[in-house]
Design an enzyme around this catalytic site. Structure first.
Site, PDB file in Angstrom:
ATOM      1  N   SER A  98       0.833  -1.202   0.000  1.00 30.76           N
ATOM      2  CA  SER A  98       0.000   0.000   0.000  1.00 30.76           C
ATOM      3  C   SER A  98       0.875   1.262   0.000  1.00 30.76           C
ATOM      4  O   SER A  98       1.672   1.437  -0.909  1.00 30.76           O
ATOM      5  CB  SER A  98      -0.953  -0.030   1.196  1.00 30.76           C
ATOM      6  OG  SER A  98      -1.817  -1.140   1.085  1.00 30.76           O
ATOM      7  N   LYS A 118     -22.833  17.092   6.730  1.00 29.87           N
ATOM      8  CA  LYS A 118     -21.894  17.552   7.744  1.00 29.87           C
ATOM      9  C   LYS A 118     -21.585  16.398   8.709  1.00 29.87           C
ATOM     10  O   LYS A 118     -22.487  15.737   9.206  1.00 29.87           O
ATOM     11  CB  LYS A 118     -22.475  18.742   8.505  1.00 29.87           C
ATOM     12  CG  LYS A 118     -21.595  19.247   9.656  1.00 29.87           C
ATOM     13  CD  LYS A 118     -20.255  19.750   9.152  1.00 29.87           C
ATOM     14  CE  LYS A 118     -19.399  20.244  10.299  1.00 29.87           C
ATOM     15  NZ  LYS A 118     -18.042  20.601   9.847  1.00 29.87           N
TER      16      LYS A 118
END
Length: 319
Positions: free
Chosen positions: A121, A173
């Site tokens: 990764s 949000k």
């Protein structure tokens, strides 16, 4: 002597002992600081050499590492750099910053990426910054991709009879939230962000490895590879170790007789470190105080969760 006077004397003796120990440790700290000032930074050696930097564990936004890589890039006595990597990955941003810092070195001197046990990764991301990638036959690499994870406490809260209320300015949000399942809109938002970083990662690998985007996408499904497999699909350049690294550096004009010097993080390269001195002094006075780097790391250097997008490969459990 009555018991009251005897108790007062014992309290006074304990106070004196405390302040003696405190004064002793302060003197040690001052002496250590003077030692460091007089010795200077021994890693910025004046003789020509090959620098080795080890990057291990979780990759994060590591200011000390970036500063060290910058000093390597600007040190004329460093003729080449070996970046030894043993990492399952880490934050995508941390990998990006480290990648760019290594590429800044490669603009001035040869850089070899030395994949040890694992460079997956973000670990592979920073390995791709090298001019040459060498890995062991059984090294683990690849896992090209990005992931975003967060805990979900919704079912547990229901069982405990606990509710969570929130009032926010807009539906997206603070999404996704660990207190309720993500809405379709929140899932789409996070996936869009993940795919944008994924596309950047894929393009980076394609450019660095000389592959087409289509070829890279076939390798970027999160799969991991042994060194032997990675060589076949062009994710690395060669199998080997120290000998092969020095052989390649020689083709770049770096003499084999140049010493390889470790550029370690601050305090590791010194003969004495403050935690070592204080810990040893405490033991001389009968106080057990484990101030080893491993112990300090357990106290808080490692976090259970990494913030932000993560590019990481981990061995999990089926249980």
């Amino acid at each position: 002597m009555d018991q009251m006077a005897y108790a007062d004397r014992r309290r006074l003796r304990r106070k004196l002992t405390f302040w003696r120990i405190a004064a002793f440790l302060l003197v040690i700290a001052i002496g250590f600081s003077l030692y460091r000032f007089a010795a200077g930074d021994q890693r910025d050696t004046v003789r020509p050499h090959v620098a080795r930097v080890e990057i291990s564990g979780m990759i994060t936004d590591n200011a000390e590492l970036f500063e060290r890589l910058d000093r390597i890039a600007n040190n004329d006595q460093v003729k080449a750099v070996i970046v030894s990597i043993s990492s399952p990955g880490g934050t995508t941003y941390g990998g990006e910053r480290t990648f760019k810092a290594i590429r800044a070195i490669a603009e001035k001197k040869p850089v070899v990426s030395d994949i040890r046990t694992l460079a997956a990764s973000a670990g592979y991301m920073i390995a791709s910054a090298g001019d040459m990638i060498i890995a062991g036959e059984s090294s683990i690499t690849g896992s090209i991709g990005v992931i975003f994870q967060y805990p979900q406490f919704d079912e547990l809260m229901k069982k405990l009879g606990v509710s969570h209320q929130e009032i926010k300015s807009a539906p997206l949000k603070a999404e996704p939230s660990p207190f309720h399942p993500a809405s379709e809109e929140a899932t789409a938002m996070i996936r869009s962000m993940i795919m944008d970083s994924y596309d950047w990662f894929v393009d980076l690998v394609a450019e660095r490895r000389g592959l087409s985007r289509e070829e890279t996408l076939k390798l970027a499904d999160g799969s991991i590879y042994t060194g032997r497999q990675a060589l076949k699909v062009k994710l690395i350049d060669q199998l080997g170790g120290d000998k092969e690294i020095r052989d390649w550096l020689e083709t770049k004009g770096v003499a084999k007789d140049l010493p390889v010097l470790e550029w370690k993080k601050k305090d590791e390269g010194l003969f004495l470190s403050l935690p070592m001195v204080v810990g040893h002094a405490a033991r001389l006075m009968g106080i057990e105080m484990d101030l080893s780097p491993e112990s300090l790391q357990r106290w808080g250097a490692e976090k259970l969760f990494l913030d932000g997008l993560v590019s990481v490969w981990q061995v999990g459990s089926d249980r």
